[in-house]
Design an enzyme around this catalytic site. Sequence first.
Site, PDB file in Angstrom:
ATOM      1  N   ASP A   1       2.647   6.080  -6.618  1.00 47.32           N
ATOM      2  CA  ASP A   1       3.854   6.034  -5.788  1.00 47.32           C
ATOM      3  C   ASP A   1       5.134   6.051  -6.613  1.00 47.32           C
ATOM      4  O   ASP A   1       6.172   6.546  -6.166  1.00 47.32           O
ATOM      5  CB  ASP A   1       3.853   4.773  -4.916  1.00 47.32           C
ATOM      6  CG  ASP A   1       2.785   4.844  -3.842  1.00 47.32           C
ATOM      7  OD1 ASP A   1       2.436   5.962  -3.433  1.00 47.32           O
ATOM      8  OD2 ASP A   1       2.307   3.774  -3.422  1.00 47.32           O
TER       9      ASP A   1
ATOM     10  N   HIS B   1      -1.973  -2.337  -9.480  1.00 54.37           N
ATOM     11  CA  HIS B   1      -3.001  -1.761  -8.616  1.00 54.37           C
ATOM     12  C   HIS B   1      -4.224  -2.654  -8.668  1.00 54.37           C
ATOM     13  O   HIS B   1      -4.546  -3.192  -9.725  1.00 54.37           O
ATOM     14  CB  HIS B   1      -3.359  -0.336  -9.105  1.00 54.37           C
ATOM     15  CG  HIS B   1      -4.038   0.482  -8.063  1.00 54.37           C
ATOM     16  ND1 HIS B   1      -5.374   0.372  -7.800  1.00 54.37           N
ATOM     17  CD2 HIS B   1      -3.551   1.414  -7.199  1.00 54.37           C
ATOM     18  CE1 HIS B   1      -5.692   1.206  -6.826  1.00 54.37           C
ATOM     19  NE2 HIS B   1      -4.600   1.847  -6.434  1.00 54.37           N
TER      20      HIS B   1
ATOM     21  N   HIS C   1       0.876  -1.184   0.000  1.00 53.32           N
ATOM     22  CA  HIS C   1       0.000   0.000   0.000  1.00 53.32           C
ATOM     23  C   HIS C   1       0.915   1.237   0.000  1.00 53.32           C
ATOM     24  O   HIS C   1       1.794   1.363  -0.845  1.00 53.32           O
ATOM     25  CB  HIS C   1      -0.934  -0.115   1.219  1.00 53.32           C
ATOM     26  CG  HIS C   1      -2.030   0.901   1.301  1.00 53.32           C
ATOM     27  ND1 HIS C   1      -2.418   1.706   0.253  1.00 53.32           N
ATOM     28  CD2 HIS C   1      -2.848   1.242   2.350  1.00 53.32           C
ATOM     29  CE1 HIS C   1      -3.421   2.493   0.643  1.00 53.32           C
ATOM     30  NE2 HIS C   1      -3.695   2.238   1.917  1.00 53.32           N
TER      31      HIS C   1
HETATM   32  N1  ACO Z   1       5.635  -6.297 -10.128  1.00 54.41           N
HETATM   33  C1  ACO Z   1       5.619  -7.455 -10.821  1.00 54.41           C
HETATM   34  N2  ACO Z   1       4.506  -8.202 -10.984  1.00 54.41           N
HETATM   35  C2  ACO Z   1       3.379  -7.730 -10.431  1.00 54.41           C
HETATM   36  C3  ACO Z   1       3.325  -6.529  -9.709  1.00 54.41           C
HETATM   37  C4  ACO Z   1       4.512  -5.807  -9.572  1.00 54.41           C
HETATM   38  N3  ACO Z   1       4.529  -4.652  -8.914  1.00 54.41           N
HETATM   39  N4  ACO Z   1       2.057  -6.324  -9.294  1.00 54.41           N
HETATM   40  C5  ACO Z   1       1.333  -7.349  -9.724  1.00 54.41           C
HETATM   41  N5  ACO Z   1       2.128  -8.207 -10.402  1.00 54.41           N
HETATM   42  C6  ACO Z   1       1.729  -9.437 -11.065  1.00 54.41           C
HETATM   43  C7  ACO Z   1       1.585 -10.577 -10.090  1.00 54.41           C
HETATM   44  O1  ACO Z   1       2.768 -11.292  -9.901  1.00 54.41           O
HETATM   45  C8  ACO Z   1       0.533 -11.385 -10.785  1.00 54.41           C
HETATM   46  O2  ACO Z   1       1.149 -12.061 -11.862  1.00 54.41           O
HETATM   47  P1  ACO Z   1       0.757 -13.543 -12.232  1.00 54.41           P
HETATM   48  O3  ACO Z   1      -0.716 -13.493 -12.569  1.00 54.41           O
HETATM   49  O4  ACO Z   1       1.645 -13.871 -13.364  1.00 54.41           O
HETATM   50  O5  ACO Z   1       1.007 -14.335 -10.982  1.00 54.41           O
HETATM   51  C9  ACO Z   1      -0.390 -10.341 -11.405  1.00 54.41           C
HETATM   52  O6  ACO Z   1       0.440  -9.211 -11.625  1.00 54.41           O
HETATM   53  C10 ACO Z   1      -1.560  -9.943 -10.526  1.00 54.41           C
HETATM   54  O7  ACO Z   1      -1.053  -9.576  -9.238  1.00 54.41           O
HETATM   55  P2  ACO Z   1      -1.926  -9.544  -7.916  1.00 54.41           P
HETATM   56  O8  ACO Z   1      -1.024  -9.482  -6.728  1.00 54.41           O
HETATM   57  O9  ACO Z   1      -2.936 -10.645  -7.933  1.00 54.41           O
HETATM   58  O10 ACO Z   1      -2.717  -8.199  -8.105  1.00 54.41           O
HETATM   59  P3  ACO Z   1      -3.453  -7.415  -6.976  1.00 54.41           P
HETATM   60  O11 ACO Z   1      -4.529  -6.674  -7.620  1.00 54.41           O
HETATM   61  O12 ACO Z   1      -3.825  -8.268  -5.836  1.00 54.41           O
HETATM   62  O13 ACO Z   1      -2.251  -6.492  -6.454  1.00 54.41           O
HETATM   63  C11 ACO Z   1      -0.887  -4.824  -5.708  1.00 54.41           C
HETATM   64  C12 ACO Z   1      -2.220  -5.161  -6.371  1.00 54.41           C
HETATM   65  C13 ACO Z   1      -0.814  -5.456  -4.308  1.00 54.41           C
HETATM   66  C14 ACO Z   1      -0.818  -3.303  -5.568  1.00 54.41           C
HETATM   67  C15 ACO Z   1       0.268  -5.351  -6.580  1.00 54.41           C
HETATM   68  O14 ACO Z   1       0.181  -4.830  -7.893  1.00 54.41           O
HETATM   69  C16 ACO Z   1       1.649  -5.054  -5.994  1.00 54.41           C
HETATM   70  O15 ACO Z   1       2.128  -5.802  -5.136  1.00 54.41           O
HETATM   71  N6  ACO Z   1       2.303  -3.917  -6.410  1.00 54.41           N
HETATM   72  C17 ACO Z   1       3.542  -3.490  -5.850  1.00 54.41           C
HETATM   73  C18 ACO Z   1       3.286  -2.680  -4.596  1.00 54.41           C
HETATM   74  C19 ACO Z   1       2.723  -1.311  -4.910  1.00 54.41           C
HETATM   75  O16 ACO Z   1       3.217  -0.603  -5.773  1.00 54.41           O
HETATM   76  N7  ACO Z   1       1.709  -0.917  -4.126  1.00 54.41           N
HETATM   77  C20 ACO Z   1       1.124   0.424  -4.233  1.00 54.41           C
HETATM   78  C21 ACO Z   1      -0.317   0.343  -4.661  1.00 54.41           C
HETATM   79  S1  ACO Z   1      -0.975   1.983  -4.902  1.00 54.41           S
HETATM   80  C22 ACO Z   1      -1.204   2.597  -3.379  1.00 54.41           C
HETATM   81  O17 ACO Z   1      -1.405   1.938  -2.405  1.00 54.41           O
HETATM   82  C23 ACO Z   1      -1.135   4.078  -3.230  1.00 54.41           C
END
Ligand code: ACO
Length: 373
Positions: free
Chosen positions: A309, A258, A219
């Site tokens: 971010d 996201h 987050h």
């Molecule tokens: N880098 C690489 N791969 C990613 C990333 C990332 N940042 N985010 C998602 N993915 C991939 C996952 O590995 C998954 O791939 P797969 O289907 O091949 O296994 C796919 O994308 C879906 O990912 P989920 O985790 O299921 O997506 P979810 O919607 O639950 O996640 C989240 C959202 C937690 C924000 C995720 O994108 C993440 O961890 N991002 C990095 C942390 C981040 O930047 N957070 C800030 C969010 S904005 C905010 O809070 C202001």
Amino acid sequence: MSEVRPGLEGVVAGETAICSVRPEGELIYRGYNVHDLAEQAGFEEVAYLVLFGKLPTGAEIKAFDDGLRSNRTLPPGVIESLDRLPSDAVPMDALRTAVSTLALYDPEAGDNSHDANLRKAARLLARMATAVAAQHRLSQGLEVVAPDPELNHAANFLHMLRGRRPDEFEARVLEVTLVLYLEHEFNASTFTARVIASTLSDLYGAVVGAIAALKGPLHGGANEKAMDVILEIGEPARAEAWVEESLRQKRRVMGFGHRIYKTADSRVEVARKWGGLLGKQLDDTRLSDICTTVEEVMRREKNLCPNVDFYTAPIYHMMKIPVSLNTPIFAMSRVVGWSAHVIEQIDNNRLFRPNSRYVGATGLEFEPLDRRG
Ligand code: ACO
């Protein structure tokens, strides 16, 4: 059997009139496009809009802003408690403690009426920025800098952090990022605040919980981890290979992805533009160039878009703000959104108490301790 939705993905957990990500990806606060607000309104004006539900008149914003400026000073007991924290305390933990301590000095802390919550929200907004700046300076062995009542919220924060008045353009760039961070409907920290409020606990407790939720790297904590990524890459020429290697090792690239935005985070365009302008003013486009390449490679390889971010982090770095303050800065803006949601929740409350599907053991026979060896 009812369906389990891990992470409540896709679940509509309540109604709100504060903020929405529209189906086409537009982000609105109280009906207004966030781009218009970031480009044309001041932070205090947008805070008023989100808290009170309407744009202020000239007289209303003056009264609100005067109130913020006159409430910035922390009670001496809060400064003393910040001074007693270990100098290596994580700033988000220190901010969580500061908000918890602030509650002890607020005579209205336990009053959950609509008007008292609005007054407390304004005091918290005014004081959280002071707490972030003061704790940072104390941790460095520096004197706390008193708020400057002539400066607006963003400029005053930079002044309290560094002990000198900031450049006007730099303060404006910070202000734009604060508007972008101000509110984002049922995200994890806001939902935490609403769950706490739904028990009829109080605003301070809800904000303490929200700060703990925001700290996590999935987050708000991503704005610190994203900067670590950009610094680790170091040079635009290294960006492509770095991303490819990270993805090969199945590492998450922080600042990308996201739960709600799948094609574009609507805040990115504004943050990217103002970060670019700041880079040009400083005659250093290195960070912007790294970000652009990482964005291109992430789209090509994973079809993932950057979130806000990824573009606020380099802005704060160009302002020479320590990375560990990135998430506290997010919090000192988002406190507006949290407060508005707490007020909306309490004004029309229904306790959050979902069900779970039990997947553990049943029917085990209890064996007394003396027979278990
Ligand atoms: N880098 C690489 N791969 C990613 C990333 C990332 N940042 N985010 C998602 N993915 C991939 C996952 O590995 C998954 O791939 P797969 O289907 O091949 O296994 C796919 O994308 C879906 O990912 P989920 O985790 O299921 O997506 P979810 O919607 O639950 O996640 C989240 C959202 C937690 C924000 C995720 O994108 C993440 O961890 N991002 C990095 C942390 C981040 O930047 N957070 C800030 C969010 S904005 C905010 O809070 C202001």
